[in-house]
Design an enzyme around this catalytic site. Structure first.
Site, mmCIF file in Angstrom:
data_model
loop_
_atom_site.group_PDB
_atom_site.id
_atom_site.type_symbol
_atom_site.label_atom_id
_atom_site.label_comp_id
_atom_site.label_asym_id
_atom_site.label_seq_id
_atom_site.Cartn_x
_atom_site.Cartn_y
_atom_site.Cartn_z
ATOM 1 N N ASN A 71 -7.934 -3.834 18.376
ATOM 2 C CA ASN A 71 -8.882 -3.571 18.084
ATOM 3 C C ASN A 71 -9.941 -2.827 18.936
ATOM 4 O OD1 ASN A 71 -9.343 -7.699 17.908
ATOM 5 N ND2 ASN A 71 -9.253 -5.989 16.129
ATOM 6 N N LYS A 87 -14.435 -13.322 20.098
ATOM 7 C CA LYS A 87 -15.117 -12.400 19.838
ATOM 8 C C LYS A 87 -16.768 -12.138 20.492
ATOM 9 C CE LYS A 87 -12.152 -9.178 16.725
ATOM 10 N NZ LYS A 87 -12.191 -8.195 15.589
ATOM 11 N N CYS A 188 -7.998 -2.059 7.392
ATOM 12 C CA CYS A 188 -7.830 -1.568 8.126
ATOM 13 C C CYS A 188 -6.523 -1.346 9.096
ATOM 14 C CB CYS A 188 -8.327 -1.729 9.640
ATOM 15 S SG CYS A 188 -10.042 -1.058 9.132
#
Ligand SMILES: [Zn+2]
Length: 274
Positions: A71, A87, A188
């Site tokens: 990330n 997160k 992604c």
């Protein structure tokens, strides 16, 4: 009417306050505002950065993931030492370090049709920093039903887009009635994404939020902004409300609880299509 800003705040926000369009009233409005950010990843990171710096008083952050090393190439609020942490915790630490005026409300969960209303109805505005179509459609539907503005953003490889959905404008389903077929828009992790791209789109989303909260400028309502990083080209595509829209049209739904956000994210899908 406006909060009195203390001397530290007059200093901290001086570059906003001297802007005629914002001034102390606009800054006070930011400080009194409550914004929910769904996703503390590639798009959420710059949104959180700039809204925290701008002094948006309360930031709700929804994310159920932990920070992964992969990330860090783009999710700039998380550091190497945060790998493995939730997160929402890493984001809250970032905000606390950035601006003590801002309160973070962490929601360490996924947003679902069952909990969407109870999470979003406490906020003035929602930012979509999610990475999947079911969440995008769910947020559109839930925000429309609750009458809450939603600032949408998405990225794919070298391309991004943003648009702003307000209660009396066209909604995301007016723009994209159906999600692309599953598997045709990989995430992604499968395709890769240019690290700075979500920074660009996320900053556009943060810009839209500040404009809406301070009531200045022209938001991207009824306009899809499409950005191509390869040639730094920006295109503005207008779109209109659809009278047949299953959410904002005349016979629109009044609850997301019964909607099956399956592959096509459609309202008319059979419930077995999960
Ligand atoms: Zn619509």
């Amino acid at each position: 009417m406006s909060l009195s800003l203390d001397s530290t705040q007059l200093d901290r926000y001086s570059r906003h306050i001297i802007l005629e369009e914002i001034g102390p009233e606009g800054q006070s409005a930011l400080l009194e505002s409550r914004v929910l950010i769904v996703g503390a990843g590639g798009l959420g990171a710059p949104v959180i950065q700039y809204l925290a710096a701008a002094g948006v008083g309360t930031l709700g952050i929804v994310d159920d993931d932990a920070v992964e090393r992969s990330n860090l190439q783009r999710q700039v609020i998380h550091g190497d030492g945060d790998v493995g942490r939730p997160k929402v915790d890493s984001a809250a630490d970032f905000v606390a370090d950035r601006n003590p005026d801002v309160t973070v409300e962490p929601h360490e969960r996924r947003i679902t049709p069952e909990n969407a209303d109870s999470i979003i109805d406490d906020y003035d505005l929602v930012v979509d920093g999610s990475d999947n179509f079911p969440t995008r459609y769910l947020l559109n539907d839930a925000c429309r039903i609750e009458g809450i503005p939603l600032v949408n953003g998405a990225v794919y490889k070298f391309e991004g887009q943003a648009t702003t959905l307000v209660p009396d404008g066209p909604c995301y389903r007016c723009l994209f009635p159906e999600a692309p077929d599953p598997g045709t828009v990989p995430d992604c992790a499968t395709t890769g994404v240019l690290g700075a791209l979500p920074g660009t789109i996320g900053c556009m989303q943060a810009t839209e939020v500040v404009k809406l909260l301070a009531d200045i400028g022209d938001p991207l309502v009824g306009t899809l902004l499409s950005y191509d990083a390869m040639d730094l080209a920006v295109e503005r595509v207008p779109y209109q409300q659809s009278p047949d829209c299953p959410v904002c049209g005349e016979d629109g739904i009044d609850s997301v609880a019964e909607v099956e956000y399956g592959d096509g994210c459609g309202i008319d899908e059979p419930a077995t299509n999960a």
